[in-house]
Design a protein around this motif. Structure first.
Motif, PDB file in Angstrom:
ATOM      1  N   GLN A   1      14.138  10.672  -2.612  1.00  0.00           N
ATOM      2  CA  GLN A   1      12.566  10.309  -2.594  1.00  0.00           C
ATOM      3  C   GLN A   1      11.947   9.143  -2.140  1.00  0.00           C
ATOM      4  O   GLN A   1      11.122   8.450  -2.824  1.00  0.00           O
ATOM      5  CB  GLN A   1      12.143  10.554  -4.184  1.00  0.00           C
ATOM      6  N   GLU A   2      12.593   8.494  -1.119  1.00  0.00           N
ATOM      7  CA  GLU A   2      12.333   7.431  -0.265  1.00  0.00           C
ATOM      8  C   GLU A   2      10.653   7.471  -0.074  1.00  0.00           C
ATOM      9  O   GLU A   2      10.004   6.258  -0.361  1.00  0.00           O
ATOM     10  CB  GLU A   2      13.163   7.171   0.785  1.00  0.00           C
ATOM     11  N   GLN A   3      10.211   8.521   0.413  1.00  0.00           N
ATOM     12  CA  GLN A   3       8.661   8.602   0.745  1.00  0.00           C
ATOM     13  C   GLN A   3       7.986   8.445  -0.457  1.00  0.00           C
ATOM     14  O   GLN A   3       6.829   7.552  -0.486  1.00  0.00           O
ATOM     15  CB  GLN A   3       8.356   9.975   1.579  1.00  0.00           C
ATOM     16  N   ALA A   4       8.187   8.961  -1.735  1.00  0.00           N
ATOM     17  CA  ALA A   4       7.520   8.798  -2.612  1.00  0.00           C
ATOM     18  C   ALA A   4       7.504   7.386  -3.263  1.00  0.00           C
ATOM     19  O   ALA A   4       6.580   6.812  -3.655  1.00  0.00           O
ATOM     20  CB  ALA A   4       8.157   9.728  -3.774  1.00  0.00           C
ATOM     21  N   LYS A   5       8.740   6.753  -3.117  1.00  0.00           N
ATOM     22  CA  LYS A   5       8.862   5.218  -3.667  1.00  0.00           C
ATOM     23  C   LYS A   5       7.729   4.280  -2.588  1.00  0.00           C
ATOM     24  O   LYS A   5       7.344   3.611  -3.132  1.00  0.00           O
ATOM     25  CB  LYS A   5      10.439   4.828  -3.465  1.00  0.00           C
TER      26      LYS A   5
ATOM     27  N   LEU B   1      -1.562  11.209  -6.209  1.00  0.00           N
ATOM     28  CA  LEU B   1      -1.257  12.391  -6.757  1.00  0.00           C
ATOM     29  C   LEU B   1       0.126  12.955  -6.302  1.00  0.00           C
ATOM     30  O   LEU B   1       0.245  12.896  -5.053  1.00  0.00           O
ATOM     31  CB  LEU B   1      -2.252  13.462  -6.293  1.00  0.00           C
ATOM     32  N   LEU B   2       1.228  13.110  -7.431  1.00  0.00           N
ATOM     33  CA  LEU B   2       2.256  13.574  -6.954  1.00  0.00           C
ATOM     34  C   LEU B   2       2.386  14.993  -7.320  1.00  0.00           C
ATOM     35  O   LEU B   2       2.251  15.632  -8.414  1.00  0.00           O
ATOM     36  CB  LEU B   2       3.312  12.770  -7.529  1.00  0.00           C
ATOM     37  N   ILE B   3       2.824  15.921  -6.166  1.00  0.00           N
ATOM     38  CA  ILE B   3       2.874  17.270  -6.331  1.00  0.00           C
ATOM     39  C   ILE B   3       4.250  17.787  -6.144  1.00  0.00           C
ATOM     40  O   ILE B   3       4.901  17.499  -4.990  1.00  0.00           O
ATOM     41  CB  ILE B   3       2.163  18.021  -5.437  1.00  0.00           C
ATOM     42  N   GLY B   4       5.093  18.445  -7.157  1.00  0.00           N
ATOM     43  CA  GLY B   4       6.620  18.640  -6.930  1.00  0.00           C
ATOM     44  C   GLY B   4       6.996  19.755  -7.965  1.00  0.00           C
ATOM     45  O   GLY B   4       6.232  19.943  -8.965  1.00  0.00           O
ATOM     46  N   SER B   5       8.199  19.956  -7.663  1.00  0.00           N
ATOM     47  CA  SER B   5       8.787  21.231  -8.766  1.00  0.00           C
ATOM     48  C   SER B   5       9.224  20.362  -9.853  1.00  0.00           C
ATOM     49  O   SER B   5       9.338  19.139  -9.814  1.00  0.00           O
ATOM     50  CB  SER B   5       9.936  21.767  -7.835  1.00  0.00           C
ATOM     51  N   PRO B   6       9.451  21.125 -10.991  1.00  0.00           N
ATOM     52  CA  PRO B   6       9.942  20.164 -12.078  1.00  0.00           C
ATOM     53  C   PRO B   6      11.261  19.537 -11.742  1.00  0.00           C
ATOM     54  O   PRO B   6      12.160  20.164 -10.868  1.00  0.00           O
ATOM     55  CB  PRO B   6      10.220  21.549 -13.118  1.00  0.00           C
ATOM     56  N   GLY B   7      11.592  18.458 -12.351  1.00  0.00           N
ATOM     57  CA  GLY B   7      12.684  17.793 -12.124  1.00  0.00           C
ATOM     58  C   GLY B   7      12.729  16.817 -10.850  1.00  0.00           C
ATOM     59  O   GLY B   7      13.898  16.134 -10.545  1.00  0.00           O
ATOM     60  N   ALA B   8      11.652  16.848  -9.875  1.00  0.00           N
ATOM     61  CA  ALA B   8      11.662  16.271  -8.810  1.00  0.00           C
ATOM     62  C   ALA B   8      11.522  14.732  -8.909  1.00  0.00           C
ATOM     63  O   ALA B   8      11.764  13.847  -8.017  1.00  0.00           O
ATOM     64  CB  ALA B   8      10.493  16.722  -8.058  1.00  0.00           C
ATOM     65  N   GLY B   9      10.993  14.351 -10.224  1.00  0.00           N
ATOM     66  CA  GLY B   9      10.905  12.761 -10.649  1.00  0.00           C
ATOM     67  C   GLY B   9       9.651  12.209 -10.490  1.00  0.00           C
ATOM     68  O   GLY B   9       9.459  11.011 -10.434  1.00  0.00           O
TER      69      GLY B   9
ATOM     70  N   ARG C   1     -11.343  11.906  -4.513  1.00  0.00           N
ATOM     71  CA  ARG C   1     -11.209  10.601  -4.811  1.00  0.00           C
ATOM     72  C   ARG C   1      -9.900  10.050  -5.096  1.00  0.00           C
ATOM     73  O   ARG C   1      -9.659   8.839  -5.465  1.00  0.00           O
ATOM     74  CB  ARG C   1     -11.991  10.657  -6.054  1.00  0.00           C
ATOM     75  N   ILE C   2      -8.974  10.956  -4.556  1.00  0.00           N
ATOM     76  CA  ILE C   2      -7.501  10.214  -4.586  1.00  0.00           C
ATOM     77  C   ILE C   2      -7.009  10.122  -3.410  1.00  0.00           C
ATOM     78  O   ILE C   2      -6.887  10.895  -2.513  1.00  0.00           O
ATOM     79  CB  ILE C   2      -6.613  11.560  -5.486  1.00  0.00           C
ATOM     80  N   ASP C   3      -6.627   8.638  -3.333  1.00  0.00           N
ATOM     81  CA  ASP C   3      -6.374   8.005  -2.182  1.00  0.00           C
ATOM     82  C   ASP C   3      -5.113   8.569  -1.451  1.00  0.00           C
ATOM     83  O   ASP C   3      -5.031   8.843  -0.128  1.00  0.00           O
ATOM     84  CB  ASP C   3      -6.277   6.631  -2.051  1.00  0.00           C
ATOM     85  N   LEU C   4      -4.191   8.810  -1.933  1.00  0.00           N
ATOM     86  CA  LEU C   4      -2.841   9.380  -1.591  1.00  0.00           C
ATOM     87  C   LEU C   4      -2.439  10.584  -2.360  1.00  0.00           C
ATOM     88  O   LEU C   4      -2.163  10.612  -3.612  1.00  0.00           O
ATOM     89  CB  LEU C   4      -1.574   8.018  -1.698  1.00  0.00           C
ATOM     90  N   GLN C   5      -1.813  11.600  -1.708  1.00  0.00           N
ATOM     91  CA  GLN C   5      -1.643  12.861  -2.044  1.00  0.00           C
ATOM     92  C   GLN C   5      -0.303  13.223  -1.412  1.00  0.00           C
ATOM     93  O   GLN C   5      -0.128  13.258  -0.449  1.00  0.00           O
ATOM     94  CB  GLN C   5      -2.620  13.977  -1.994  1.00  0.00           C
ATOM     95  N   LEU C   6       0.828  13.519  -2.271  1.00  0.00           N
ATOM     96  CA  LEU C   6       2.407  13.313  -1.782  1.00  0.00           C
ATOM     97  C   LEU C   6       2.940  14.699  -2.290  1.00  0.00           C
ATOM     98  O   LEU C   6       2.865  14.975  -3.622  1.00  0.00           O
ATOM     99  CB  LEU C   6       3.047  12.195  -2.079  1.00  0.00           C
TER     100      LEU C   6
ATOM    101  N   GLU D   1      -0.084   6.746   9.147  1.00  0.00           N
ATOM    102  CA  GLU D   1       0.799   7.016   8.010  1.00  0.00           C
ATOM    103  C   GLU D   1      -0.210   7.343   6.824  1.00  0.00           C
ATOM    104  O   GLU D   1      -0.183   8.003   5.977  1.00  0.00           O
ATOM    105  CB  GLU D   1       1.495   5.513   7.457  1.00  0.00           C
ATOM    106  N   ALA D   2      -1.360   6.383   6.727  1.00  0.00           N
ATOM    107  CA  ALA D   2      -2.449   6.428   5.533  1.00  0.00           C
ATOM    108  C   ALA D   2      -3.125   7.964   5.728  1.00  0.00           C
ATOM    109  O   ALA D   2      -3.263   8.721   4.631  1.00  0.00           O
ATOM    110  CB  ALA D   2      -3.688   5.625   5.799  1.00  0.00           C
ATOM    111  N   LEU D   3      -3.096   8.402   6.968  1.00  0.00           N
ATOM    112  CA  LEU D   3      -3.769   9.795   7.089  1.00  0.00           C
ATOM    113  C   LEU D   3      -2.877  10.797   6.701  1.00  0.00           C
ATOM    114  O   LEU D   3      -3.291  11.780   6.086  1.00  0.00           O
ATOM    115  CB  LEU D   3      -4.179  10.084   8.459  1.00  0.00           C
ATOM    116  N   ALA D   4      -1.573  10.506   6.831  1.00  0.00           N
ATOM    117  CA  ALA D   4      -0.478  11.669   6.441  1.00  0.00           C
ATOM    118  C   ALA D   4      -0.679  11.814   4.889  1.00  0.00           C
ATOM    119  O   ALA D   4      -0.307  13.031   4.478  1.00  0.00           O
ATOM    120  CB  ALA D   4       0.908  11.148   6.920  1.00  0.00           C
ATOM    121  N   TYR D   5      -0.759  10.764   4.231  1.00  0.00           N
ATOM    122  CA  TYR D   5      -0.781  10.826   2.732  1.00  0.00           C
ATOM    123  C   TYR D   5      -2.167  11.513   2.441  1.00  0.00           C
ATOM    124  O   TYR D   5      -2.165  12.164   1.310  1.00  0.00           O
ATOM    125  CB  TYR D   5      -0.950   9.361   2.005  1.00  0.00           C
TER     126      TYR D   5
END
Length: 487
Positions: A188-192, A206-214, A371-376, A480-484
């Protein structure tokens, strides 16, 4: 003194006695709790050896039009009666008394003491008597003589045995969590990277992921990399906790991390109730509001977040009055991508239909997402990576140092973190050249970004540039900011 929100109103206790049927009457718009104070005050005086006079005694709480709701008035009422009886002869001008009385005359802690003593200092009060159990809450406040009181007997003997004045303590903050969550996190380097950007600029995430992804683990890791509260910020945060009666352990010096359950009501999140109490958005002021299972919150609760997310404050209006509280928090939300949770999983198949996924994702409205700046989106972790994972470096300490240095750059440059910069301030900083502006203009048109979304991408790009030590935003930072943003 009584409070409406953070606004304090001075209350003068007037006591008079006349011939008539023996009674103790409290007037001046008291609520039930204040009206019951006469029984506690009477018992406390008698248990201190003071004989209650057989007269018709009236206690007036002025101003009469302000509703009196605080048990902190009881000590002042008791002092008024003691002066009437001649038990206390020392001067009480420019003096305030706060405290709830037990039946034996001992003092119990009160809610909201910190904002009340700060207001009293602004009013020119020179001496404050308060419950000893509240002293850690106001230990760093200067400019007033504080007298911690354990029992009413101490006031009766004050002239012969003066109460020691509380000595102001220097402000010291508690260290952040020492658990190195970053090093424990597998992959999860990108999430860090995303949570470091969010922490450095105080952006919503906002973090979107499967259960147990961290997702939850990363949200808690963000708390450990935030810089400590300054003295002014600590006082600001502790005032809010004091109103809720949550500050008896002393001044709050670490960033708040609030994680209410998704069944929490709108009043619990936003604030309100009969006494206009602050909610979770205010208790998370200067810290993190973590909302796990984000789509499972009631729609009215999520929509109520829109104003504080944008303005950094919340105004609560009810029939009993209006209160305004600060609510400058970072929203960190975690969500599954679909009802079963496995849409992004590499090996486990998703069982949801397209319609079910659409309905689930529509629980989070467009205005909230805007209103959420980063969505991953976070992918699941290959179990093989756990065997190869190393714990050699203290990544949390390194990330904390980087975030602190980045925020220091922002505060020295503009007096606030990047998330709260206006469009005018962004233009005046001149941190982006024509190439960046043109790229973002084209991206906004292609990806249908709103004006708010466009500016949020620019703010995140500025934070990325600050993290990397660049004086200006480069195109790679904007990409990079746009990618998020469009992820």
């Amino acid at each position: 003194m009584v409070m409406t929100g953070l606004e304090c109103t001075k209350v003068e206790v007037e006591v008079d006695a006349t011939r008539g049927q023996p009674s103790l009457i409290i007037i001046g718009l008291p609520n039930k709790a204040v009206d019951e104070a006469k029984e506690r005050v009477s018992s406390a005086l008698q248990n201190c050896g003071v004989r209650i006079k057989s007269m018709r005694t009236i206690v007036n709480l002025a101003p009469a039009e302000v509703r009196k709701t605080s048990s902190a008035l009881e000590l002042a009422i008791a002092v008024g009666l003691l002066k009437l009886y001649g038990e206390i002869t020392w001067r009480t001008d420019k003096t305030m008394f706060f405290g709830e009385l037990s039946l034996d005359g001992s003092l119990k802690p009160v809610k909201g003491l910190l904002p009340m003593v700060l207001a009293a200092r602004e009013m020119g009060v020179e001496r404050i008597f308060f419950p000893e159990t509240n002293q850690s809450e106001i230990s760093v406040i200067e400019g007033v003589k504080f007298y911690p009181v354990r029992h009413l007997q101490q006031l009766l003997a004050f002239e012969q045995q003066p109460i020691g004045v509380l000595t102001p303590q220097p402000y010291t903050h508690q260290p952040n969590e020492e658990v190195d969550i970053f090093s424990q996190m597998v992959g999860q380097e990108q999430a860090k990277r995303a949570i470091q950007i969010a922490a450095a600029g105080q952006h919503n995430l906002l973090l979107i992921g499967s259960p147990g992804a961290g997702k939850s683990m990363l949200a808690r890791a963000m708390k450990s990399i935030l810089p400590p509260l300054t003295k002014d910020e600590a006082i600001e945060v502790t005032k809010l906790y004091s109103i809720k009666g949550l500050a008896h352990q002393g001044l709050i010096t670490t960033r708040p991390f609030r994680e209410p359950h998704h069944t929490t009501s709108s009043v619990g999140i936003i604030g309100g109730g009969a006494l206009l109490q602050p909610g979770e958005v205010s208790l998370a002021h200067r810290g993190i509001l973590f909302l796990d299972e984000f789509p499972e919150y009631d729609k009215s609760v999520l929509e109520a977040l829109r104003q504080p997310m944008e303005d950094g404050k919340i105004a609560i209006t009810r029939a009993v009055g209006t209160a305004e509280y600060p609510a400058q928090f970072m929203l960190v939300a975690a969500a599954n991508p679909c009802p079963c949770g496995y849409q992004f999983h590499d090996t486990k198949a998703c069982r949801c239909s397209e319609n079910e996924v659409g309905r689930y994702q529509k629980k989070i409205s467009g205005p909230i997402l805007d209103r959420i700046d980063l969505q991953l989106k976070m992918r699941s972790i290959d179990p093989k990576r756990f065997a190869k994972h190393s714990f050699d470096t203290n990544q949390t300490a390194l990330a904390r140092e980087l975030v602190a240095e980045t925020q220091k750059i922002q505060l020295s440059r503009q007096g606030k973190t990047n998330a709260f910069l206006s469009y005018k301030e962004l233009k005046q900083l001149k941190k982006a050249d024509d190439e960046v502006w043109n790229f973002l203009s084209g991206a906004a048109k292609k990806f249908l970004l709103s004006s708010r979304g466009y500016l949020k991408v620019l703010r995140v790009a500025l934070t990325i540039a600050d993290l990397e030590g660049h004086p200006k935003i480069k195109k790679k930072h904007a990409v990079e900011a746009l990618a998020y943003r469009i992820n």
